[in-house]
Every structure is written in C-alpha cells, then in structure tokens.
Motif scaffolding. Structure first.
Motif, PDB file in Angstrom:
ATOM      1  N   VAL A  17       0.845  -1.201   0.000  1.00 28.04           N
ATOM      2  CA  VAL A  17       0.000   0.000   0.000  1.00 28.04           C
ATOM      3  C   VAL A  17       0.882   1.254   0.000  1.00 28.04           C
ATOM      4  O   VAL A  17       0.695   2.163  -0.812  1.00 28.04           O
ATOM      5  CB  VAL A  17      -0.943   0.006   1.230  1.00 28.04           C
ATOM      6  N   VAL A  18       1.865   1.279   0.900  1.00 28.04           N
ATOM      7  CA  VAL A  18       2.734   2.453   0.993  1.00 28.04           C
ATOM      8  C   VAL A  18       3.575   2.597  -0.274  1.00 28.04           C
ATOM      9  O   VAL A  18       3.753   3.706  -0.799  1.00 28.04           O
ATOM     10  CB  VAL A  18       3.628   2.364   2.248  1.00 28.04           C
ATOM     11  N   MET A  28      12.287   8.006   4.197  1.00 30.65           N
ATOM     12  CA  MET A  28      11.999   6.563   4.211  1.00 30.65           C
ATOM     13  C   MET A  28      13.261   5.773   3.860  1.00 30.65           C
ATOM     14  O   MET A  28      13.614   4.814   4.546  1.00 30.65           O
ATOM     15  CB  MET A  28      10.869   6.287   3.209  1.00 30.65           C
ATOM     16  N   THR A  70      16.022   5.606   6.616  1.00 30.68           N
ATOM     17  CA  THR A  70      15.835   4.733   7.780  1.00 30.68           C
ATOM     18  C   THR A  70      16.369   3.327   7.525  1.00 30.68           C
ATOM     19  O   THR A  70      16.491   2.534   8.444  1.00 30.68           O
ATOM     20  CB  THR A  70      14.353   4.622   8.193  1.00 30.68           C
ATOM     21  N   LEU A 129       2.867  -1.122  10.369  1.00 29.63           N
ATOM     22  CA  LEU A 129       3.160   0.276  10.081  1.00 29.63           C
ATOM     23  C   LEU A 129       4.331   0.425   9.103  1.00 29.63           C
ATOM     24  O   LEU A 129       4.971   1.477   9.054  1.00 29.63           O
ATOM     25  CB  LEU A 129       3.435   1.035  11.391  1.00 29.63           C
ATOM     26  N   ALA A 130       4.579  -0.605   8.328  1.00 28.37           N
ATOM     27  CA  ALA A 130       5.573  -0.541   7.247  1.00 28.37           C
ATOM     28  C   ALA A 130       6.916   0.003   7.698  1.00 28.37           C
ATOM     29  O   ALA A 130       7.481   0.901   7.092  1.00 28.37           O
ATOM     30  CB  ALA A 130       5.027   0.303   6.091  1.00 28.37           C
ATOM     31  N   CYS A 131       7.460  -0.583   8.788  1.00 35.35           N
ATOM     32  CA  CYS A 131       8.723  -0.084   9.296  1.00 35.35           C
ATOM     33  C   CYS A 131       9.931  -0.601   8.541  1.00 35.35           C
ATOM     34  O   CYS A 131      11.045  -0.204   8.806  1.00 35.35           O
ATOM     35  CB  CYS A 131       8.864  -0.385  10.783  1.00 35.35           C
ATOM     36  N   TYR A 139      -2.478   6.700   1.356  1.00 33.33           N
ATOM     37  CA  TYR A 139      -1.803   5.422   1.108  1.00 33.33           C
ATOM     38  C   TYR A 139      -0.511   5.295   1.911  1.00 33.33           C
ATOM     39  O   TYR A 139      -0.159   4.207   2.342  1.00 33.33           O
ATOM     40  CB  TYR A 139      -1.519   5.237  -0.391  1.00 33.33           C
ATOM     41  N   PRO A 175       0.138   4.614   6.794  1.00 33.85           N
ATOM     42  CA  PRO A 175       0.717   3.629   7.735  1.00 33.85           C
ATOM     43  C   PRO A 175       2.196   3.892   7.980  1.00 33.85           C
ATOM     44  O   PRO A 175       2.661   3.856   9.126  1.00 33.85           O
ATOM     45  CB  PRO A 175       0.526   2.288   7.018  1.00 33.85           C
ATOM     46  N   TRP A 176       2.907   4.199   6.898  1.00 36.14           N
ATOM     47  CA  TRP A 176       4.330   4.448   7.064  1.00 36.14           C
ATOM     48  C   TRP A 176       4.587   5.708   7.888  1.00 36.14           C
ATOM     49  O   TRP A 176       5.477   5.727   8.738  1.00 36.14           O
ATOM     50  CB  TRP A 176       5.030   4.572   5.698  1.00 36.14           C
TER      51      TRP A 176
END
Lengths: 286, 292
Positions: A99-100, A119, A122, A156-158, B12, B15-16
């Motif tokens: 999704v991200v 992003m 990290t 949370l897509a870490c 979208y 969440p991130w």
C-alpha cells in the motif's frame, strides 16, 4: 581446423576446471548442513567420535528426545509460537509495504521527495538505537510479553527495504494500465487491487519469503520483548535446550536445529523461480 | 481533482508516516535524550549531561573493549565476505550447464540468516573435539582451539558470516551480467590478459554494486549479536564480546537504560561516520557508466 580444435579443447579444460572448483568449494560449503542433518541421527559418542556423514545406524531417538525438549513445553509449542508471530508479520508486511509502495510510486504530493528520502534513510538506522525506547514505549502500552511488538512495526511498514523494492517494482508497471482503468471509472483503490497487486506477484513473493525467513530466525527481538518460556519462539527454544544441559548432548540439539531450518529450506526451494530475480531487486541481508 | 489525488496519496502512505513518527523518529529522539540521563528502569530520570559519553571513552574499559572487538569483527568479516562473494559470483557468471544448481547450493547457507540453529552448529563444528578439528587431525595437524583461543575465536565467528555471503553474491552476479562483453573483446584484442581485464574492466564496472554491498554489510556486521552470543557467549576473555552484547547486557540485564542509550549512540555515530567516509571516498573508486 587445428586452431578451432585447439580452442575447443581449451574451452573444455576451462569449463572442466570451473566445474571442479565450484564442486570442491561447494562440498566444503554444504558440509556443515549435511553434518547437522546426519548428526541428528547419531548418538552423542558418534557425533564426537567420527566425521562420517553416514550414521552407523538410523535412529530417531534424538528427535524424540529433542521434541520433548528441556523445559515444560515440547518443541512443537515453540513452533506454534513462531507461526503465531511469523504468519501475521508476513501478511501485515506485505499489506502495508505494498500500500505504501503504491502511494510513493503513483502519487505526487507536497513533500514527496522529502518523505521518500526520509523513508530511504531509515534503511541505515541500526536497530540498536531504537530498541531501548521502543522497549520502554511497549512497556507503557502493556505490550511486553505479547506478540504486538512484532505485529506493530509490520503493520506500520517499518521496513523501508520492502517499501523501496515495491516502489521500484511498481515503477516498472506501465502507467497506461492505470490510466485505462481510471477512464473506465476505476478508483485508485480499485487500480491498486485489480491491476497493481496482481502484476506485483514476483515482488510480493520475494517479500514474503524474506520476511518469513527473517521473522522465523529472529532471536534478538524475542529475547527483548518476550520473557516467559510459554511464549518463546523456536530460536529461544533452541538456545534454552542448549543451555539446559551443562555438558551439551548434541544429538537432540542437532535434531531440533534440523527441524528449525526445514521451513526455510522448503520455502526457499518453492520460491526458486521468483527468488533468483527477486533478490537482485529486493533482497538484502544475510 | 488534483487536491483529491494528493489527499489519496497521503492516505496510502499513512501507515508508514505513523510508523515513522511513532516507531522510528520518536525512539531516536528519546534515545538521544536518555543518553544524557542516568535513567535506570523504574527510577527517576536525572540529567547528567555528557557524563555517560565521558565515562564510555575514559573509564569504561568494558565498552571500549567491545567497541574495539566490533570494529575488528567488521574489518575481518566484511572484506572476506565480499571477496568470497565476488570470486564465487565470477565462477557462476559463466554459460555452464547446471549453473543454477550451483547458485542454489551457494545461496543455501544464507537463507538461515541469523538462525540460532546455525550458530549452535558452528559451536559444534569448531569445538576442540568437533568435526573441523577431526579433519585437521586427519591431515596430521594438531587441534586448534577455534573457540577457546582468544586470538582465533573472533575469526571463527567471522567465518560464519563469510559462509553466508549469498545475498552479496547474487548482487555481484547481477552486476557482472551487466558488464558489456565488447569491453572484454576489445581488451583481448589490445592484448590485455585475464588479470589485467579483471582489474581494469570488471572491478570498475561493478564498483557501484561493491559500494552498495560494502555499506549494507558493514551496517549489518556492526550489529551482530546472535553468532557471538550463542557460539562463545562473548568469551574467551571477552575477546568476542561485541558491542551489541554489551548493549544488551547494559540495557536489559542491568537496566541502565540511560547509559545503554549513550552506547547505542556511539555505535550509531560510528556507523554514520563510516558510511559518510565510504561515500565521500567512493568518487575515487566507483565508476558510473552514465557519467558524461
């Protein structure tokens, strides 16, 4: 004629020596794994006494003894726990990262560049820096000794690594497909579900494989977040089994070690097709 | 219309954004703050300024020792790993029948990653009466204390990391496949030998991948925990007690969260400094095909 023949012979020698080298080094490489497998059938005396790969007799005693395990739980209990961690983590990782990834790959918004850069950066953040505050945070939430500390970062897509590989993959999907669906009245979510996801299968598969393997083999995080033996994962169970005996009885430990790597081996071989290409664009670590 | 699309974009990546703020940025900030305090789990937090850092570098031999060992471990394991990965990748980069079988074979150890099972196996293989010493005895070589000799133990642990070179190998392989064959042809016509074309064509052409592998492996190696914790437990004489082990002990056994945070920041800054250093010097040794 002779020159051509000569070249052919030279090529054969070259190929032959390549095979020879690859095989010799390959045997050395694979020997430890074969050793572990064969040791799982041997008695302790035989493990220590011989380096022969074929056990003098096949006995499943080690498996029975190892399965009973050292603590009050069987090894099956630890496997069940690991699956309780790993399966949701894999599912959540795939969902959130795709999704991200879709958001970053197909939408332009204010601060896109900055957020994308953040992003990516990290990826280099060592776990060690965030682990203490995360522990304190999760303690406040009452999440210690539960599996939520594993689910939350996955949801949370870490793992920016997976987001990045998803972005790269989606960028390779022609935008004209999105546009056509858009003209047909498809919403952005519809485009994601009907077009992007089905086409991203190779990337999603390699993501699932990597997340499964990392999560399955994770020892450090459970060590910190899980403190009761009833919730231990396989890795902690193995360590427990090894520490329980002072003079290590290798047989049962080798048997359980073998069992613990089987899921990874099976997944690896099942995903061969995607793996070889997938890893070049996605996988790291190891 | 455009507004809506922008909003959807944010939705979208939401969440991130939450994960980034709550599980990354906030912890980084907190850990920096803790590093200037004497925070022990369960007690009041007191500000101590730079004391934790001063202690690390002047008084605490334990941490300095760990730091030294970690750097040694990185310097040993990473180059060995990359060199072996490249050599095998070059052997695999040939049009040979059944090459996929070999690729799978060499990748196999890597799929077990940081598994405790593999660390246990290493402990057995390299113990004083383990399989490796049995092989050495066969050739008339005396047993080596792979795990008990203070000078050898760290090398033994590094070997485990080298054994799992799979992902670097695959990355090198993909880079090697992209080197244009005409370059080798041209070099051959100009009379360059194999060695010469390796140093003048192969190495420069794959250098961006080398840079990538080097940085990723370095960051991973700095954080190694499982292998030394399981194989040697940090011994003999604390000669394999890497920083991650000391960090774990300080924070989760002794519960000195403030001091542990300072240690983790020392590690973080060293990693950043090394990464910046490697990037800064990389102009001199990496070659990008699309330059000019």
């Amino acid at each position: 004629m002779t020159a051509a023949k000569w070249r052919k012979i030279r090529k054969k020698i070259r190929h032959g020596s390549s095979y020879f080298l690859l095989s010799i080094i390959g045997i050395i490489f694979i020997y430890p794994l074969l050793f572990m497998f064969s040791a799982s059938f041997k008695s302790n005396a035989e493990i220590m006494g011989s380096m022969n790969l074929i056990p003098s007799r096949i006995s499943f005693e080690n498996y029975i003894a190892g399965w009973k395990s050292a603590g009050q739980y069987t090894f099956g209990h630890y496997i069940k726990n690991t699956l309780l961690i790993t399966i949701p983590v894999v599912a959540l990782t795939i969902l959130s990262s795709s999704v991200v990834g879709y958001g970053f790959a197909r939408f332009r918004f204010k601060g896109h560049k900055l957020l994308f850069g953040a992003m990516l950066s990290t990826m280099m953040l060592p776990n060690a820096v965030v682990i203490v505050p995360r522990y304190i945070l999760f303690n406040k939430f009452g999440w210690l000794n539960t599996y939520i500390p594993f689910y939350a970062p996955a949801m949370l897509a870490c793992s920016s690594f997976f987001i990045f590989s998803m972005v790269q993959f989606i960028r390779g999907i022609p935008r004209s497909l999105d546009d056509a669906a858009f003209v047909d009245g498809c919403s952005t979510l519809g485009i994601f579900i009907r077009i992007i996801l089905p086409l991203s299968k190779p990337c999603l598969t390699s993501m699932a494989v990597f997340q499964f393997i990392w999560s399955w083999n994770d020892y450090f995080n459970p060590l910190i977040f899980i403190n009761s033996v009833s919730k231990y994962n396989v890795m902690q169970g193995l360590k427990l089994g090894m520490d329980a005996t002072s003079g290590i009885v290798w047989g049962p430990i080798m048997a359980m070690s073998t069992i613990s790597i089987i899921p990874c081996v099976i997944i690896f071989f099942c995903s061969q097709k995607y793996f070889a290409e997938g890893i070049a664009t996605s996988g790291i670590k190891g | 219309m455009l507004e809506k699309r922008q909003r959807e974009g944010y939705l979208y990546i939401l969440p991130w954004i939450i994960g980034f703020l709550v599980l990354q940025i906030f912890p980084i900030g907190m850990s920096l703050y803790y590093s200037f305090t004497n925070f022990n789990f369960g007690t009041e937090i007191g500000f101590v300024g730079l004391n934790n850092y001063i202690k690390i570098f002047t008084k605490d031999k334990e941490v300095l020792n760990s730091l030294k060992i970690t750097i040694k471990y990185v310097l040993m394991s990473v180059p060995m790993k990359l060199i072996s990965a490249l050599l095998i990748a070059m052997l695999l980069n040939q049009a040979l029948k059944g090459i996929n079988f070999y690729r799978t074979l060499y990748y196999l150890p890597s799929i077990m990653g940081g598994s405790v099972a593999i660390a246990i196996l290493w402990r057995q293989l390299f113990s004083i009466d383990g399989a490796v010493n049995k092989v050495l005895n066969l050739f008339g070589i005396k047993s080596i204390g792979f795990l008990t000799d203070p000078d050898v133990a760290l090398l033994t642990i590094s070997m485990l990391s080298v054994w799992q070179f799979g992902s670097s190998m695959i990355f090198f392989l993909s880079a090697l496949k992209q080197v244009p064959q005409e370059l080798y042809e041209a070099a051959r016509i100009d009379g360059a030998g194999k060695v010469n074309s390796f140093f003048r064509i192969t190495l420069p052409m794959i250098s961006p991948m080398t840079l990538f592998n080097l940085i990723m492996q370095m960051i991973n190696a700095f954080q190694e925990y499982t292998a030394p914790a399981v194989i040697t437990g940090g011994g003999p004489l604390k000669r394999t007690k890497v920083l991650a082990m000391t960090l774990y002990e300080t924070s989760f056994s002794q519960r000195r969260m403030g001091y542990a945070s300072a240690i983790s920041w020392v590690m973080f800054v060293i990693i950043i400094a090394l990464t910046v250093f490697i990037f800064a010097t990389s102009d001199r040794w990496t070659y990008y095909n699309d330059e000019r």
